[in-house]
Write a protein that holds these residues in place. Structure first.
Motif, mmCIF file in Angstrom:
data_model
loop_
_atom_site.group_PDB
_atom_site.id
_atom_site.type_symbol
_atom_site.label_atom_id
_atom_site.label_comp_id
_atom_site.label_asym_id
_atom_site.label_seq_id
_atom_site.Cartn_x
_atom_site.Cartn_y
_atom_site.Cartn_z
ATOM 1 N N ILE A 57 79.278 69.890 5.388
ATOM 2 C CA ILE A 57 79.744 70.994 4.548
ATOM 3 C C ILE A 57 79.540 72.329 5.253
ATOM 4 O O ILE A 57 80.434 73.180 5.253
ATOM 5 N N ASP A 58 78.392 72.538 5.873
ATOM 6 C CA ASP A 58 78.136 73.811 6.535
ATOM 7 C C ASP A 58 78.653 73.837 7.968
ATOM 8 O O ASP A 58 78.869 74.898 8.537
ATOM 9 N N HIS A 73 81.400 77.686 1.808
ATOM 10 C CA HIS A 73 82.648 77.602 2.568
ATOM 11 C C HIS A 73 82.527 76.472 3.578
ATOM 12 O O HIS A 73 81.595 76.422 4.352
ATOM 13 N N ARG A 74 83.485 75.580 3.547
ATOM 14 C CA ARG A 74 83.493 74.508 4.529
ATOM 15 C C ARG A 74 84.150 74.998 5.820
ATOM 16 O O ARG A 74 84.987 75.901 5.790
ATOM 17 N N PRO A 75 83.801 74.406 6.958
ATOM 18 C CA PRO A 75 84.399 74.833 8.224
ATOM 19 C C PRO A 75 85.912 74.653 8.259
ATOM 20 O O PRO A 75 86.607 75.356 9.010
ATOM 21 N N ASP A 76 86.435 73.750 7.463
ATOM 22 C CA ASP A 76 87.884 73.523 7.465
ATOM 23 C C ASP A 76 88.612 74.442 6.487
ATOM 24 O O ASP A 76 89.824 74.301 6.278
ATOM 25 N N VAL A 134 76.223 67.733 -5.480
ATOM 26 C CA VAL A 134 77.103 68.433 -4.550
ATOM 27 C C VAL A 134 78.524 67.947 -4.780
ATOM 28 O O VAL A 134 78.773 66.737 -4.815
ATOM 29 N N LEU A 135 79.427 68.884 -4.963
ATOM 30 C CA LEU A 135 80.852 68.579 -5.021
ATOM 31 C C LEU A 135 81.397 68.970 -3.649
ATOM 32 O O LEU A 135 81.555 70.154 -3.353
ATOM 33 N N PRO A 136 81.626 67.984 -2.778
ATOM 34 C CA PRO A 136 81.896 68.324 -1.383
ATOM 35 C C PRO A 136 83.227 69.018 -1.149
ATOM 36 O O PRO A 136 83.405 69.678 -0.125
ATOM 37 N N ARG A 137 84.161 68.864 -2.069
ATOM 38 C CA ARG A 137 85.462 69.514 -1.881
ATOM 39 C C ARG A 137 85.996 69.842 -3.277
ATOM 40 O O ARG A 137 86.213 68.947 -4.089
#
Ligand code: SF4
Length: 430
Positions: free
Chosen positions: A110-111, A258-261, A299-302
């Motif tokens: 995630i990070d 904020h995800r890297p993608d 955690v909601l990953p997306r």
């Protein structure tokens, strides 16, 4: 504080609760459903909410190993409960149901982008454990961990941990320490299973005197390292992993990330680790995949519209504010769920940390908003669910509370005393 009770002799039956071996608690049967890596689909979380609604007390409890508990299950409901869990893929092996204890780094990928897929490794390890009949002999206390390389699971001192390092190497940690065992990523799950087998094969484990690697003598641990080092795909090295310094800031990083993608993730804390079925359904509506965390969060990953969901969660009583006084606050079951408890510690913790009405006495002030040590409220010295690492313990004594800080400072407060200031002082980091 008196010493914690010793674990029962290894030869005694394993009393660890499971989905098939329910524990008789004061408020009814308690079921613990293993969720390796804390990984759940939204469909599975909805199913858990439905069984809690139909067979339990309408809540899901999150544990320090990222598993889920149901309370107040009726004896007549155990069969239907098992059938529904099995159909949802939450009970893949009858023999291994209590030994699928696998922690995973909840914030993996995630990070920062990750070459090592923690979720895939957790699933591979779970399948490898279930495929090995001997591992059904492990105790329900035995713990595996799959780290993302940041070392966040290492403080849990898992019996067998997988930690990726440079050069495509995976360290196979034993009892939270690096003994120089290494495997490639493709062999990591097999290596972890081999290490667990090496433990079971040790004379101390076989004789019934050891439930976990920490129960072994140093000589016993050396024997396990030697045996595990000869397993296929495992090699030994003189190099040792250096634990990075702990990151600054709050231990529970809730809120939007904020995800890297370019996408977003959302980290939610659950007050005292107790989800209502409606809150569980709301979380399931926000993301098709979810991760339960060892710090009693989700955690909601997306997630799309993270701010909108954060607002809805807050209105539903969940925590997405990094300044919330609920962060780092946990409690055991206490009264009325546990007959050993000397107090309703959840109600007292709620009164102390969120200004809710206390079961007796007045309303305590909310605590400060700066980073602080975690605090765990317990109804007796057994200390169920105490988080790993430095933690303040607040123990009901029957005549008030005893506060124990990691620096061994101890304070006794009688019933009716305001606990807030004393707990806050104990939580201040040096
Ligand atoms: S710590 Fe004591 S009171 Fe709390 S759940 Fe465990 S046994 Fe019960």
């Amino acid at each position: 504080m008196p010493a914690l009770p010793s674990p029962p002799a290894r030869g005694a039956p394993d009393a660890c609760p499971g989905a098939l071996h329910l524990h008789p608690a004061a408020d009814g049967l308690l079921a613990r459903i293993r969720c390796p890596g804390g990984l759940l689909t939204a469909v599975q979380l909805r199913l858990l909410a439905a069984v809690a609604r139909d067979h339990g007390d309408g809540h899901l409890e999150l544990t320090s190993r990222a598993n889920v508990q149901l309370r107040a299950v009726a004896a007549t409901a155990t069969g239907p409960l098992a059938a529904r869990l099995r159909a949802a893929g939450l009970l893949p092996s009858t023999a291994h149901e209590r030994v699928r204890n696998i922690l995973g780094s909840a914030l993996a990928d995630i990070d920062s982008p990750a070459a090592w897929d923690v979720g895939a490794q957790v699933r591979a390890l779970d399948a490898a454990i279930c495929a090995e009949p001997d591992l059904a002999r492990l105790s329900g206390r035995f713990l595996f961990a799959v780290d993302d390389g940041g070392g966040d699971t290492v403080t849990a001192r898992a019996d067998v941990g997988l930690l990726p390092g440079p050069d495509d190497d995976v360290a196979v940690l034993l009892a939270g320490a690096d003994h120089g065992l290494r495997a490639g990523p493709a062999d990591a799950a097999r290596a972890a299973v081999a290490a667990a087998r090496a433990f079971l094969d040790d004379p101390d484990a076989a004789a019934g005197s050891a439930w976990r690697l920490d129960d072994l003598t140093p000589a016993g641990l050396d024997r396990v390292v030697t045996r595990a080092g000869t397993a296929p795909g495992v090699r030994r090295t003189a190099r040792r992993w250096q634990q990075p310094p702990p990151a600054a800031g709050p231990a529970v990083p809730v809120g939007v990330r904020h995800r890297p993608d370019g996408d977003f993730a959302l980290v939610v804390a659950i007050p005292l680790g107790r989800l209502t079925v409606d809150q569980a359904d709301l979380l399931a509506a926000a993301s098709p995949q979810l991760r339960i965390t060892p710090w009693r969060g989700v955690v909601l990953p997306r997630v799309t519209d993270p701010a909108g969901w954060a607002d809805r969660f807050t209105r539903a009583g969940l925590v997405t504010d990094p300044g919330s006084p609920w962060l780092g606050v946990t409690a055991c079951a206490g009264l009325p769920g546990c007959a050993r408890s000397r107090a309703d510690v959840r109600a007292e913790a709620a009164a102390t940390h969120a200004g809710r009405p206390a079961p007796t006495g007045g309303v305590h002030p909310s605590l400060g908003r700066r980073p602080h040590l975690p605090v765990h409220w317990i109804g007796c010295e057994r200390g169920c669910g105490t988080p790993a690492g430095p933690v303040v313990r607040v123990t009901a004594t029957g005549a008030g509370y005893q506060i124990d800080a990691p620096d061994r400072t101890r304070v006794h407060l009688p019933t009716g005393a305001a606990l807030g200031a004393a707990v806050q002082t104990a939580r201040e980091e040096p």
